[in-house]
Design a protein around this motif. Structure first.
Motif, PDB file in Angstrom:
ATOM      1  N   ARG A  31      -8.057 -10.430 -14.806  1.00  0.00           N
ATOM      2  CA  ARG A  31      -8.761  -9.295 -14.202  1.00  0.00           C
ATOM      3  C   ARG A  31      -8.882  -9.471 -12.696  1.00  0.00           C
ATOM      4  N   MET A  32      -9.188 -10.709 -12.272  1.00  0.00           N
ATOM      5  CA  MET A  32      -9.325 -10.973 -10.849  1.00  0.00           C
ATOM      6  C   MET A  32      -7.975 -10.920 -10.145  1.00  0.00           C
ATOM      7  N   TYR A  33      -6.942 -11.376 -10.820  1.00  0.00           N
ATOM      8  CA  TYR A  33      -5.605 -11.308 -10.228  1.00  0.00           C
ATOM      9  C   TYR A  33      -5.236  -9.853  -9.948  1.00  0.00           C
ATOM     10  N   LYS A  38      -3.943  -5.797  -6.013  1.00  0.00           N
ATOM     11  CA  LYS A  38      -3.933  -4.398  -5.582  1.00  0.00           C
ATOM     12  C   LYS A  38      -4.168  -4.286  -4.080  1.00  0.00           C
ATOM     13  N   ARG A  39      -4.895  -5.257  -3.525  1.00  0.00           N
ATOM     14  CA  ARG A  39      -5.193  -5.224  -2.089  1.00  0.00           C
ATOM     15  C   ARG A  39      -4.159  -5.982  -1.261  1.00  0.00           C
ATOM     16  N   THR A  40      -3.661  -7.105  -1.781  1.00  0.00           N
ATOM     17  CA  THR A  40      -2.759  -7.935  -0.981  1.00  0.00           C
ATOM     18  C   THR A  40      -1.290  -7.578  -1.170  1.00  0.00           C
ATOM     19  N   ARG A  41      -0.941  -7.137  -2.384  1.00  0.00           N
ATOM     20  CA  ARG A  41       0.461  -6.856  -2.739  1.00  0.00           C
ATOM     21  C   ARG A  41       1.347  -8.084  -2.501  1.00  0.00           C
ATOM     22  N   ASP A  45      -0.373 -14.930  -1.895  1.00  0.00           N
ATOM     23  CA  ASP A  45      -1.700 -14.725  -1.296  1.00  0.00           C
ATOM     24  C   ASP A  45      -2.753 -14.540  -2.379  1.00  0.00           C
ATOM     25  N   THR A  46      -2.407 -13.778  -3.406  1.00  0.00           N
ATOM     26  CA  THR A  46      -3.351 -13.523  -4.488  1.00  0.00           C
ATOM     27  C   THR A  46      -3.725 -14.820  -5.203  1.00  0.00           C
TER      28      THR A  46
END
Length: 199
Positions: A31-33, A38-41, A45-46
């Motif tokens: 869920r956190m991934y 969605k923000r970093t693409r 980085d994720t």
């Protein structure tokens, strides 16, 4: 153990139970991934952000307080981390832009040092001109990296008053120094605080 609610698992985590931590990690990793990606693409980085979040969660388990679910804490941590990443990237870009704007392609290191010293001196002069309370709040945020809540408790002010003063201080500095130069000088925490007041 997998059926236990978050609060029970978190109590076990606070007692240094690594199995309970692993259950929470498994419960929220996907869920956190999705949330961060969605923000970093960016997959790397994720993953780096998630690793930092969960390490911080474990290291600060004695200080964290939750009601029923740990998700609100993880969500806030992810929001801060994504803003942090964006600002880091912006700082690199801003610094590169500053170098690109130089009249001469190569500047002697001593001249670079003089430019940096002058910029810092101008910055300190502007901070010194701020009203007493604003200056105190800004320095606590910049120098000691205190959160708005910590500053509010220390100075016996409301958190909103603290945030407002930080935002106004940054506006003053942007007007007098410029955003490109300012972002090179300041710690990320100030930009995070400022960004959060917008949302």
């Amino acid at each position: 153990m997998k059926e236990l609610p978050d609060k029970t698992l978190f109590t076990l985590v606070q007692d240094h139970d690594e199995r309970a931590f692993a259950v929470l990690l498994e419960r929220y990793s996907r869920r956190m991934y999705d949330l961060v990606y969605k923000r970093t693409r960016d997959d790397d980085d994720t993953k780096d952000i998630l690793q930092d979040i969960f390490i911080s969660f474990w290291n600060n388990r004695d200080k964290i307080r939750i009601e029923d679910s740990i998700y609100p804490y993880l969500h806030r941590s992810a929001k801060y981390a994504v803003i942090d990443l964006a600002i880091r990237n912006q700082r690199v870009s801003a610094y590169q832009n500053l170098l690109a704007k130089q009249d001469e392609p190569f500047i002697h290191p001593a001249e670079n040092s003089l430019i940096a010293d002058e910029l810092k001196l101008q910055y300190e002069r502007e901070v010194a001109r701020m009203p007493g309370t604003m200056q105190q709040i800004f320095r606590l945020s910049r120098d000691q990296h205190l959160s708005a809540r910590e500053i509010a408790a220390q100075l016996q002010l409301s958190e909103q008053t603290v945030r407002n003063n930080i935002t106004l201080a940054l506006k003053k500095l942007r007007l007098s120094i410029g955003s490109d130069q300012l972002i090179v000088l300041l710690p990320l925490s100030l930009y995070i605080s400022s960004a959060l007041t917008v949302n």
